[in-house]
Design a protein around this motif. Structure first.
Motif, PDB file in Angstrom:
ATOM      1  N   SER A 195       0.817  -1.215   0.000  1.00 24.84           N
ATOM      2  CA  SER A 195       0.000   0.000   0.000  1.00 24.84           C
ATOM      3  C   SER A 195       0.853   1.267   0.000  1.00 24.84           C
ATOM      4  CB  SER A 195      -0.941   0.004   1.201  1.00 24.84           C
ATOM      5  OG  SER A 195      -0.201  -0.080   2.415  1.00 24.84           O
ATOM      6  N   ARG A 199       0.557   4.074  -2.979  1.00 24.75           N
ATOM      7  CA  ARG A 199       0.201   5.471  -2.707  1.00 24.75           C
ATOM      8  C   ARG A 199       1.305   6.409  -3.175  1.00 24.75           C
ATOM      9  NH1 ARG A 199      -2.029   3.380   2.164  1.00 24.75           N
ATOM     10  NH2 ARG A 199      -0.143   3.887   3.330  1.00 24.75           N
ATOM     11  N   ASN A 203       0.878   9.301  -5.962  1.00 25.45           N
ATOM     12  CA  ASN A 203       1.209  10.683  -5.635  1.00 25.45           C
ATOM     13  C   ASN A 203       2.129  11.278  -6.697  1.00 25.45           C
ATOM     14  OD1 ASN A 203       1.310  13.043  -4.022  1.00 25.45           O
ATOM     15  ND2 ASN A 203       3.224  12.349  -3.091  1.00 25.45           N
TER      16      ASN A 203
END
Length: 248
Positions: A195, A199, A203
């Motif tokens: 995860s 992420r 981003n």
């Protein structure tokens, strides 16, 4: 041995050139591999000095190995040089009828060493150190480090990742992001991403990649881009890892 006419015409430089061309053109080896073979042949050339290829015999090879040990080369390094010489003289035997003086070479056993792994704390400190306030491109650097850690990819695999190599799968436990990596010999494998890495990549793709891509006149499918908007190079990616380690 060579026929006399071939012996006179084929000095070490010509023989080495023939072998390296064979590796590059016929076997399709990468530039880094070719460079490694060239370095090993250079060691042998320095050892031979003015000695002719036609004079190389098993005793010459044995003395060469002794010189490598006296130079404090590791067993693994000596085995690599031996492997180069075996391939080199096999090529000369096949192409020019040269008697192979390496047939008596036997690989030396080297102690197996477990690779040293960084601790989780060290990895986190590197990822944190990679980001610098006011330099948005370092968001890319964080994403690259997160991906290296999460996927176990090599740097050479990292720079080859394209946008369509990322995909998401819906499972009973939620969405899982997977990544297709291309390893040595163009072998592909699918790996799941954690995860944190997912992420961090998202981003980067939302905040930074569009601006980098806009700097290039050509559209690229590469996931990680340099400051000019093209695919980041292996050297630049590796330098980023070293810089983050130093900063940490």
């Amino acid at each position: 041995m060579f026929p006399s006419s071939v012996t006179q015409a084929l000095n070490f430089d010509l023989a080495a050139s023939s072998f390296l061309n064979h590796l590059q053109i016929e076997r399709g080896l990468a530039a880094n591999s070719i460079s490694a073979y060239r370095r090993d042949l250079n060691k042998f050339a320095v050892f031979l000095k003015d000695k002719q290829l036609s004079d190389v015999d098993p005793e010459t090879i044995t003395h060469f190995e002794t010189s490598l040990r006296e130079a404090n080369l590791s067993v693994a390094s000596i085995n690599r040089v031996d492997s180069t010489l075996r391939s080199f003289f096999k090529h000369l035997q096949q192409e020019y009828g040269y008697a192979d003086p390496t047939l008596e070479i036997a690989p030396k056993k080297s102690a197996r060493r477990l690779p040293k792994a960084l601790t989780i704390a060290q990895i986190v400190s590197m990822i944190d150190a990679a980001y610098r306030e006011g330099q948005p491109i370092t968001t890319r650097d964080q994403a690259m480090l997160e991906l290296l850690y999460s996927s176990g990819a090599r740097v050479s695999e990292l720079i080859g990742i394209n946008l369509n190599d990322l995909s998401s799968i819906q499972t009973d436990d939620g969405i899982i992001t997977t990544l297709k990596l291309r390893g040595k010999g163009s072998k592909e494998r699918m790996v799941p991403l954690g995860s944190f890495a997912s992420r961090s990549i998202e981003n980067y793709m939302v905040r930074v990649r569009p601006e980098l891509a806009a700097k290039s006149a050509k559209t690229t499918s590469a996931l990680f881009l340099n400051s000019r908007g093209s695919r980041i190079s292996r050297q630049s990616a590796w330098q980023m890892v070293l810089d983050a380690a130093e900063a940490a």
